[in-house]
Scaffold this motif. Structure first.
Motif, short mmCIF file in Angstrom:
data_model
loop_
_atom_site.label_atom_id
_atom_site.label_comp_id
_atom_site.label_asym_id
_atom_site.label_seq_id
_atom_site.Cartn_x
_atom_site.Cartn_y
_atom_site.Cartn_z
N ALA A 21 -24.95 1.00 -33.23
CA ALA A 21 -24.28 -0.05 -34.01
C ALA A 21 -23.17 0.52 -34.87
O ALA A 21 -22.05 -0.01 -34.93
CB ALA A 21 -25.29 -0.79 -34.86
N LEU A 22 -23.47 1.63 -35.55
CA LEU A 22 -22.48 2.21 -36.46
C LEU A 22 -21.37 2.94 -35.73
O LEU A 22 -20.29 3.14 -36.28
CB LEU A 22 -23.18 3.17 -37.43
CG LEU A 22 -24.17 2.52 -38.40
CD1 LEU A 22 -24.81 3.57 -39.30
CD2 LEU A 22 -23.51 1.42 -39.23
N ARG A 23 -21.62 3.36 -34.47
CA ARG A 23 -20.57 4.01 -33.68
C ARG A 23 -19.73 3.00 -32.90
O ARG A 23 -18.78 3.36 -32.23
CB ARG A 23 -21.19 5.00 -32.69
CG ARG A 23 -21.86 6.19 -33.32
CD ARG A 23 -20.87 7.12 -34.01
NE ARG A 23 -19.87 7.61 -33.09
CZ ARG A 23 -18.57 7.67 -33.35
NH1 ARG A 23 -18.12 7.25 -34.52
NH2 ARG A 23 -17.73 8.15 -32.47
N GLY A 24 -20.12 1.71 -32.96
CA GLY A 24 -19.35 0.70 -32.25
C GLY A 24 -19.57 0.71 -30.76
O GLY A 24 -18.72 0.24 -30.00
N LEU A 25 -20.71 1.24 -30.32
CA LEU A 25 -20.99 1.33 -28.89
C LEU A 25 -21.51 -0.01 -28.37
O LEU A 25 -22.00 -0.85 -29.13
CB LEU A 25 -22.01 2.44 -28.63
CG LEU A 25 -21.55 3.84 -29.03
CD1 LEU A 25 -22.65 4.86 -28.81
CD2 LEU A 25 -20.30 4.24 -28.26
N PRO A 26 -21.44 -0.23 -27.05
CA PRO A 26 -21.88 -1.50 -26.47
C PRO A 26 -23.39 -1.65 -26.50
O PRO A 26 -24.13 -0.76 -26.91
CB PRO A 26 -21.33 -1.42 -25.03
CG PRO A 26 -21.20 0.03 -24.75
CD PRO A 26 -20.84 0.67 -26.04
N ASN A 27 -23.84 -2.83 -26.01
CA ASN A 27 -25.27 -3.17 -25.91
C ASN A 27 -25.95 -3.32 -27.26
O ASN A 27 -27.15 -3.05 -27.39
CB ASN A 27 -26.02 -2.13 -25.05
CG ASN A 27 -25.47 -2.03 -23.64
OD1 ASN A 27 -25.06 -3.05 -23.06
ND2 ASN A 27 -25.43 -0.82 -23.10
N VAL A 31 -25.11 -9.84 -34.22
CA VAL A 31 -26.02 -10.08 -35.35
C VAL A 31 -26.69 -8.78 -35.79
O VAL A 31 -26.76 -8.46 -36.99
CB VAL A 31 -27.08 -11.13 -34.97
CG1 VAL A 31 -28.13 -11.26 -36.08
CG2 VAL A 31 -26.42 -12.48 -34.72
N THR A 32 -27.18 -8.01 -34.82
CA THR A 32 -27.82 -6.73 -35.14
C THR A 32 -26.83 -5.75 -35.73
O THR A 32 -27.14 -5.04 -36.71
CB THR A 32 -28.46 -6.13 -33.87
OG1 THR A 32 -29.44 -7.03 -33.36
CG2 THR A 32 -29.10 -4.79 -34.17
N ARG A 33 -25.63 -5.71 -35.16
CA ARG A 33 -24.61 -4.78 -35.67
C ARG A 33 -24.30 -5.08 -37.13
O ARG A 33 -24.18 -4.18 -37.97
CB ARG A 33 -23.34 -4.89 -34.82
CG ARG A 33 -22.35 -3.73 -35.04
CD ARG A 33 -21.08 -3.93 -34.21
NE ARG A 33 -21.36 -4.10 -32.79
CZ ARG A 33 -21.59 -3.10 -31.94
NH1 ARG A 33 -21.56 -1.86 -32.38
NH2 ARG A 33 -21.83 -3.34 -30.67
#
Length: 345
Positions: A21-27, A31-33
């Protein structure tokens, strides 16, 4: 100091999800991010680059390979790259190829470009065959700024078109005796840039039936002092040109300084046009063909970011825009300065 485990506990997700989430990666859902980011902000958590690399397989850094750190063009490109990457959370580190040949070979084959960088952006470099092969074999995205390399994404101006624009401006002003200050430099720049600009000058003059004299070409090496020295020799000849097309603004500055030293008026007796729109060009009142290296750097960053996100753009060079900027160093050719043959042309 808060840890990634604290953020995971507060947001109710795994540490792997926090990292993604903090690296901006997919999946990771929006909402979670957002929940993870809010937890990290509340705890004052700053991700460790090394820890992020372990969980994501990435370093969070992009290598920018330059032939020199002292040139205006490269500095502008690097700033454009860095600005675009920072918005996406990536750091930039520079690899300077202005080193001895043996050290340069080690840089290309070393793990520096294979394990420390998520992507590589290379700027206007005269690559050897082995270096080109090394770039194509890298397991990370690669983009080129400057002359294109087959099989790699890149961006740069159309050097022939840029040159024709400068020469057309001088011809439109009635100049028939047009010289060129160009030539290669010693900093490892891609030779094709200088070659394309010189060839365009020769082709344009031949196609228009204009005189083309060998001593109307001078090697300025993309450097102001060398360009000034070359122009001093050229402009003291009895058949000196009335217009000069310089292959870069820095070389045009040298021509202007040589003309001033010889008492040649610009633009009354001599018109000068360059390429780049260097940060000093407005101060010199220089007519030039503008390109934007900062935007080219940002575009190269966008190419590698798209590949890192799994949406690679087509493998094809992109032609960067250019624009003629008319200032005070060009004017209509004085009829008294034309050769008899020019008047009949």
């Amino acid at each position: 100091m808060a840890s990634i485990h604290d953020v995971a506990q507060r947001s109710g997700v795994s540490t792997a999800t926090v990292s993604r989430a903090l690296r901006g990666l997919p999946n990771v859902s929006p909402v979670t991010r957002q929940r993870v980011q809010e937890a990290a902000d509340a705890l004052g958590y700053i991700p460790s680059p090394s820890a992020s690399g372990l969980s994501s397989g990435r370093t969070g850094a992009v290598a920018v390979v330059v032939p020199s750190l002292t040139r205006w063009f490269f500095t502008e490109v690097v700033e454009g790259v860095d600005a675009a990457l920072r918005v996406e959370g990536y750091d930039t580190f520079l690899v300077d190829l202005a080193v001895r040949p043996g050290e340069r070979e080690r840089l290309f084959s070393h793990t520096l470009l294979r394990k420390r960088a998520d992507a590589v952006i290379a700027l206007g470099i005269r690559f050897t065959g082995a270096e080109r092969s090394e770039l194509r074999s890298l397991p990370v995205p690669v983009a080129i700024v400057g002359a294109p390399l087959a099989g790699l994404r890149g961006i740069g101006v159309d050097d022939a078109a840029v040159s024709r624009s400068a020469i057309q401006h001088l011809v439109d002003l009635g100049h028939h005796r047009i010289a060129h200050v160009g030539g290669h430099d010693r900093f490892g720049l891609d030779r094709s840039v200088a070659d394309l600009r010189e060839r365009a000058w020769r082709a344009e003059l031949r196609d228009r039936g204009l005189p083309l004299l060998d001593h109307w070409f001078a090697s300025g090496g993309f450097l102001l002092p060398q360009s000034k020295a070359a122009a001093l020799t050229m402009l003291q000849r009895p058949d000196r040109p009335t217009g000069v097309f310089a292959g870069s603004d820095e070389m045009a500055f040298g021509v202007l300084l040589a003309a001033a030293e010889l008492g040649i008026r610009v633009p009354e007796d001599l018109s000068v046009v360059g390429i780049d729109d260097h940060s000093w060009s407005a101060a010199f009142h220089l007519t030039t063909v503008r390109q934007d290296p900062h935007e080219q750097g940002a575009a190269a960053a966008a190419m590698v970011l798209a590949q890192l996100a799994g949406t690679p753009p087509p493998i094809a060079p992109i032609a960067a825009p250019h624009e003629l900027i008319v200032r005070g160093t060009t004017a209509a050719a004085a009829r008294s300065r034309r050769l008899p043959a020019d008047r009949d042309a």
